[in-house]
Scaffold this active site. Sequence first.
Site, PDB file in Angstrom:
ATOM      1  N   CYS A 210      77.122  59.989  83.274  1.00 37.01           N
ATOM      2  CA  CYS A 210      77.910  60.042  84.551  1.00 37.01           C
ATOM      3  C   CYS A 210      77.752  58.535  85.122  1.00 37.01           C
ATOM      4  CB  CYS A 210      78.339  60.955  85.325  1.00 37.01           C
ATOM      5  SG  CYS A 210      76.611  61.452  86.081  1.00 37.01           S
TER       6      CYS A 210
ATOM      7  N   GLU B  43      81.540  66.860  90.983  1.00 36.30           N
ATOM      8  CA  GLU B  43      81.155  65.661  90.649  1.00 36.30           C
ATOM      9  C   GLU B  43      81.861  65.219  89.177  1.00 36.30           C
ATOM     10  OE1 GLU B  43      79.129  64.441  92.476  1.00 36.30           O
ATOM     11  OE2 GLU B  43      78.136  66.031  93.443  1.00 36.30           O
TER      12      GLU B  43
ATOM     13  N   LYS C 266      79.270  78.933  83.773  1.00 39.00           N
ATOM     14  CA  LYS C 266      79.975  78.597  82.437  1.00 39.00           C
ATOM     15  C   LYS C 266      79.660  77.260  81.879  1.00 39.00           C
ATOM     16  CE  LYS C 266      83.614  76.562  80.756  1.00 39.00           C
ATOM     17  NZ  LYS C 266      83.132  76.311  79.275  1.00 39.00           N
TER      18      LYS C 266
ATOM     19  N   GLU D 299      87.228  55.184  82.322  1.00 38.05           N
ATOM     20  CA  GLU D 299      85.971  55.659  81.984  1.00 38.05           C
ATOM     21  C   GLU D 299      85.877  56.043  80.358  1.00 38.05           C
ATOM     22  OE1 GLU D 299      84.487  59.695  82.666  1.00 38.05           O
ATOM     23  OE2 GLU D 299      82.726  58.898  83.174  1.00 38.05           O
TER      24      GLU D 299
HETATM   25  P1  NAP Z   1      85.288  68.215  80.960  1.00 40.62           P
HETATM   26  O1  NAP Z   1      85.998  68.327  79.727  1.00 40.62           O
HETATM   27  O2  NAP Z   1      85.868  68.001  82.160  1.00 40.62           O
HETATM   28  O3  NAP Z   1      84.364  69.608  81.065  1.00 40.62           O
HETATM   29  C1  NAP Z   1      83.410  69.784  82.095  1.00 40.62           C
HETATM   30  C2  NAP Z   1      83.492  71.401  82.029  1.00 40.62           C
HETATM   31  O4  NAP Z   1      84.711  72.002  82.497  1.00 40.62           O
HETATM   32  C3  NAP Z   1      83.420  72.173  80.688  1.00 40.62           C
HETATM   33  O5  NAP Z   1      82.522  73.202  81.023  1.00 40.62           O
HETATM   34  C4  NAP Z   1      84.625  72.572  80.561  1.00 40.62           C
HETATM   35  O6  NAP Z   1      84.591  73.733  79.667  1.00 40.62           O
HETATM   36  C5  NAP Z   1      85.131  72.903  81.823  1.00 40.62           C
HETATM   37  N1  NAP Z   1      86.744  73.252  81.693  1.00 40.62           N
HETATM   38  C6  NAP Z   1      87.599  72.556  81.082  1.00 40.62           C
HETATM   39  N2  NAP Z   1      89.045  72.846  81.274  1.00 40.62           N
HETATM   40  C7  NAP Z   1      88.675  73.630  82.597  1.00 40.62           C
HETATM   41  C8  NAP Z   1      89.444  74.495  83.162  1.00 40.62           C
HETATM   42  N3  NAP Z   1      91.024  74.371  82.931  1.00 40.62           N
HETATM   43  N4  NAP Z   1      89.137  75.177  84.217  1.00 40.62           N
HETATM   44  C9  NAP Z   1      87.595  75.552  84.259  1.00 40.62           C
HETATM   45  N5  NAP Z   1      86.784  74.806  83.625  1.00 40.62           N
HETATM   46  C10 NAP Z   1      87.264  73.871  82.523  1.00 40.62           C
HETATM   47  O7  NAP Z   1      84.196  67.195  81.038  1.00 40.62           O
HETATM   48  P2  NAP Z   1      83.072  66.865  79.790  1.00 40.62           P
HETATM   49  O8  NAP Z   1      83.701  66.223  78.798  1.00 40.62           O
HETATM   50  O9  NAP Z   1      82.319  68.272  79.385  1.00 40.62           O
HETATM   51  O10 NAP Z   1      81.894  65.979  80.663  1.00 40.62           O
HETATM   52  C11 NAP Z   1      81.997  64.619  80.438  1.00 40.62           C
HETATM   53  C12 NAP Z   1      82.665  64.119  82.059  1.00 40.62           C
HETATM   54  O11 NAP Z   1      81.757  64.873  82.936  1.00 40.62           O
HETATM   55  C13 NAP Z   1      82.717  62.652  82.214  1.00 40.62           C
HETATM   56  O12 NAP Z   1      83.914  62.423  82.554  1.00 40.62           O
HETATM   57  C14 NAP Z   1      81.259  62.485  83.322  1.00 40.62           C
HETATM   58  O13 NAP Z   1      81.491  61.325  83.894  1.00 40.62           O
HETATM   59  C15 NAP Z   1      81.497  63.820  83.910  1.00 40.62           C
HETATM   60  N6  NAP Z   1      80.158  64.033  84.472  1.00 40.62           N
HETATM   61  C16 NAP Z   1      79.832  63.675  85.984  1.00 40.62           C
HETATM   62  C17 NAP Z   1      78.725  63.863  86.429  1.00 40.62           C
HETATM   63  C18 NAP Z   1      78.500  63.448  87.866  1.00 40.62           C
HETATM   64  O14 NAP Z   1      77.718  63.991  88.312  1.00 40.62           O
HETATM   65  N7  NAP Z   1      79.448  62.969  88.615  1.00 40.62           N
HETATM   66  C19 NAP Z   1      77.538  64.339  85.717  1.00 40.62           C
HETATM   67  C20 NAP Z   1      77.637  64.621  84.379  1.00 40.62           C
HETATM   68  C21 NAP Z   1      79.057  64.415  83.694  1.00 40.62           C
HETATM   69  P3  NAP Z   1      84.951  73.434  77.921  1.00 40.62           P
HETATM   70  O15 NAP Z   1      83.948  72.725  77.454  1.00 40.62           O
HETATM   71  O16 NAP Z   1      85.176  74.835  77.226  1.00 40.62           O
HETATM   72  O17 NAP Z   1      86.144  72.629  77.707  1.00 40.62           O
END
Ligand code: NAP
Length: 484
Positions: free
Chosen positions: A283, A249, A174, A384
């Site tokens: 990230c 992650e 997804k 963050e």
């Molecule tokens: P996010 O809002 O947490 O969303 C990540 C993924 O989770 C999206 O596909 C989202 O879908 C899905 N999601 C949301 N709610 C969910 C639920 N209840 N159940 C299952 N899946 C769900 O994060 P983001 O804004 O996309 O990405 C930014 C964050 O990712 C930052 O905090 C960054 O630091 C972190 N990140 C970490 C790494 C690492 O390797 N440590 C790498 C890249 C990014 P929807 O889009 O449909 O909401």
Amino acid sequence: MRILQNYVGGKWTDSTSGRRRQSFNPARRDEMICEAQDSTSADAETALHSAHEAFPAWSRTPMPKRAALLQEFLRNLGAREDEFARAITRENGKTLRESRTEFVAALKEAEFQVGQGRRSAGAIRPSEMPGVTCHLRREPLGVVTLITPWNFPLNVACRKLIPAVIAGNTCVLKPSDLTPMTAALLFESLDAGRLPAGVANLVFGRGSVIGDTIVTHPVVKALSFTGSTEVGLGIAGKLAGRDTKIQLELGGKNPLVVLADADLDKAVTAAIIGGFSCSGQWCTSTSRVIVEAGIYDAFLTRLTAETKAIAVGDGSDEATQMGPVCGRQQYETILKFIDVGKREGARLVIGGSPLTEGAHAHGWFIAPTIFADVSPEMVIAREEIFGPVLVMLKARDFDEAVRLANDTVYGLASSIYTRDLAKAQRFIAETDVGLCHVNMPTAYKEPQLEFGGVKESGRGSPEAGESGIEFFTRHKAVYLKEQA
Ligand code: NAP
């Protein structure tokens, strides 16, 4: 304008909802890029069922043969760099150069993991009994769910999907609601590689709608999630007590420490790369710059001059050095943090506002921003921000710099600039992170090394490197004695 379908059981299909979600270019927000299926839990269940059906045959396929099938995918992917780079820039906003860098990184990750298909079978151990052979088998887990963010829509998907299927699992991916196009192109490449139907499935849709199904369905044996700490830990809570392996992650608040003996030009470049590449939406972005008192002012003067020179614009323009942020929600959150920084008394040195005139009028643009004289208890030093905002902290000496670097709930990446090898060694030993750099930017990585955070930046074993396949397998200890 393209309509993107789910990819389930080897076929492109529509959601049963009959609805689609529209995607827009963050640099030109009235330009619609595509419409992707607004899937339901029933669609997600169909995809999981398809993966479940495909598992027995795929898991019995010899690993080198699975890897050979993915070679075909690699060939197809490798020939489409320009198409992928343009799609990533159009839906994420990053510059074309950054999108190409992501493409190359994704290809390297995929190549490394495909190579693992010829060497990751397990281990032979000696036995204390005559005539007994002991070995450790690695076995696939079953159906695995892969959830990816929008900031590296290709690289993170490859980092999860390739080791998952090479290891013999079948999967449902997804992608983020904000970057469906890159996921569709990735599955076109998999489709062209003729993976057996059901091995890799793609479901578009909102996490808030289909998340529970793809995470908690009983056939799911592992979840690999990349995204925010808040969402990731929320999901982990739902899986407590279940037989589901997790790999999370999550977010970061990564420190770049600059000591008085550092090469200042190189340290400034690292802060610019780490702070403003991909508009700070990495990230492993540099978020906190911790500078030893003796060079703090000189460093800030050079950093500010370099920041002023950054050309902000549409990422598809080759002259652009920093694109917009990825959508309205990001834009509003980042501006809110900037406002908090101003109100809590940090010194705004440059930026600190949206860019809304001329070429910036139709996109989600924010000026590269630096706050100086930030104290460690301020919100902008702790949370963050995930945007083009650097916060500067002053450290009396090396010991205080290390203390400040560790003064965070996160533990993803850290970096130090110094010529003092003893201090560099202490920094490596004492910073509480999953990735540590010396005289290199916080965001640098290579595919043969493990990638993952500690503290609130991750859970479970890291991704990439040998851990890529390790996570997606379980061990079985075998004691084999031949009968005379
Ligand atoms: P996010 O809002 O947490 O969303 C990540 C993924 O989770 C999206 O596909 C989202 O879908 C899905 N999601 C949301 N709610 C969910 C639920 N209840 N159940 C299952 N899946 C769900 O994060 P983001 O804004 O996309 O990405 C930014 C964050 O990712 C930052 O905090 C960054 O630091 C972190 N990140 C970490 C790494 C690492 O390797 N440590 C790498 C890249 C990014 P929807 O889009 O449909 O909401």
